[in-house]
Design an enzyme around this catalytic site. Structure first.
Site, PDB file in Angstrom:
ATOM      1  N   THR A 210       0.841  -1.199   0.000  1.00 29.24           N
ATOM      2  CA  THR A 210       0.000   0.000   0.000  1.00 29.24           C
ATOM      3  C   THR A 210       0.878   1.253   0.000  1.00 29.24           C
ATOM      4  OG1 THR A 210      -0.172  -0.108   2.420  1.00 29.24           O
ATOM      5  CG2 THR A 210      -1.965  -1.094   1.161  1.00 29.24           C
TER       6      THR A 210
ATOM      7  N   ASP B 168      -2.621  -2.110  -3.431  1.00 32.13           N
ATOM      8  CA  ASP B 168      -3.424  -0.901  -3.582  1.00 32.13           C
ATOM      9  C   ASP B 168      -2.729   0.068  -4.534  1.00 32.13           C
ATOM     10  OD1 ASP B 168      -5.744   0.749  -2.780  1.00 32.13           O
ATOM     11  OD2 ASP B 168      -4.218   2.091  -1.948  1.00 32.13           O
TER      12      ASP B 168
ATOM     13  N   HIS C 280      -5.779   2.262  -5.529  1.00 36.38           N
ATOM     14  CA  HIS C 280      -5.147   3.349  -4.765  1.00 36.38           C
ATOM     15  C   HIS C 280      -6.191   4.049  -3.882  1.00 36.38           C
ATOM     16  CE1 HIS C 280      -1.277   5.903  -4.938  1.00 36.38           C
ATOM     17  NE2 HIS C 280      -1.904   6.168  -3.802  1.00 36.38           N
TER      18      HIS C 280
END
Length: 336
Positions: A232, A258, A295
């Protein structure tokens, strides 16, 4: 101050408009990303407000300077998309949002882990079709598992705290160990040990020349068979081709992303009626043990409000004082 805001969606407008009102800033919202093809849209503005996939290389920065732009306000923490050396030479101030809601990203990371481990995404689809069979949905207890955290700044530390609550053993890697993580019982170690002993590896490090493709064929070879990898942070921390090979061989048991190395052409857009031309991304989406989110780890009400308010404050500080505590200088290292 007249500010042009690139890469905007409806939610950006709502939060930024509210945050700009007390300062009297005049905002122009644009959906396109900032690139050398769109830089002319900054005409008549003194500041540009940009996001993670906007391009601020030497060409764009010089063009901005020619148009009288003197402030680049990043509504994010990372600044690897900005040529800071050129910005400094041109006298353009670069400001960022160093911290918004570390809880947002940390909690999303845990969500990816739980979903992958307990196959929640697959179970959801099955039950919607009236299939209540449990075969293929077997997971494992997080309690007692070893979690490797690469990057233990505010987000990494927040993630570590949550995983500590699950009863996990924590290994950490960071050039600057975090005292709060040590208090959780985290053992700081070299990457070789972290790779070899971790059941789950979560990336919370910045993108720098040192971390580019940190997860590659060589590092994957050192990991446990069936390891879970979560990213992430920034897409290019992972060598995506090496990860695909690791998934195909079974070395990587679960992958949660992500961010993606080539995300700028896809993320934040609705492409549901189009063919995705990126073969690597398309291949990743075929694996049942891979989850990709677009994202969105930062995407909470609290985070967006903080980002908007900090961004407007940063611009006002530069306008009235000439400096900001969130200013980024060319010689600074990338943040967590």
């Amino acid at each position: 101050m007249k500010i042009v805001v690139f890469s905007t969606k409806s939610y950006d407008r709502d939060f930024l408009n509210d945050a700009a009102t007390p300062f009297g800033h005049e905002l122009t919202f644009l959906e396109p990303r900032l690139t050398s093809e769109t830089v002319q849209l900054a005409d008549g503005h003194q500041a540009v407000c940009v996001f993670v996939n906007d391009q601020l290389d030497a060409t764009v920065l010089r063009s901005l300077a020619e148009r009288g732009v003197r402030i680049v306000a990043l509504r994010c923490a990372g600044f690897n998309n900005v040529d800071l050396t050129i910005a400094r030479e041109l006298g353009i101030k670069v400001v960022r949002v160093p911290a918004y809601s570390p809880h947002a990203v940390a909690e999303h990371t845990v969500g990816l882990i739980l979903t992958l481990n307990r196959k929640i995404h697959r179970a959801y689809a099955r039950v919607r079709d009236g299939n209540f069979y449990l075969g293929g949905l077997l997971g494992f207890d997080l309690c007692g598992r070893t979690v490797g955290v690469i990057g233990t700044g505010k987000i990494g530390a927040g993630f570590a705290k949550i995983m500590s609550g699950f009863g996990c053993r924590l290994l950490g890697y960071d050039e600057f160990p975090n005292a709060n993580c040590r208090e959780l019982g985290m053992e700081y170690c070299e990457l070789t040990k972290l790779f070899a002993e971790s059941d789950i590896i979560s990336l919370h490090c910045p993108l720098t020349p040192q971390t580019h493709h940190l997860i590659n064929a060589q590092s994957i070879a050192k990991m446990k068979k069936g390891v879970m990898i979560i990213n992430t942070s920034r897409g290019a921390v992972i060598d995506t081709h090496a990860v695909v090979d690791g998934l195909k061989s079974g070395k990587i048991g679960h992958l949660g992303l992500d961010v993606y190395e080539e995300e700028s052409d896809f993320f934040f857009e609705d492409l549901s009626n189009e063919v995705i031309p990126d073969d690597t991304l398309s291949r990743l989406l075929t694996f049942p043990n891979v989850i990709i989110t677009g994202h969105q780890a930062f995407f909470t009400q609290e985070a967006l409000q903080c980002i908007a308010e900090t961004t407007m404050q940063n611009i006002s500080d530069i306008e009235h004082v000439g400096s900001s505590e969130n200013e980024v200088a060319g010689e600074h290292s990338q943040p967590h």
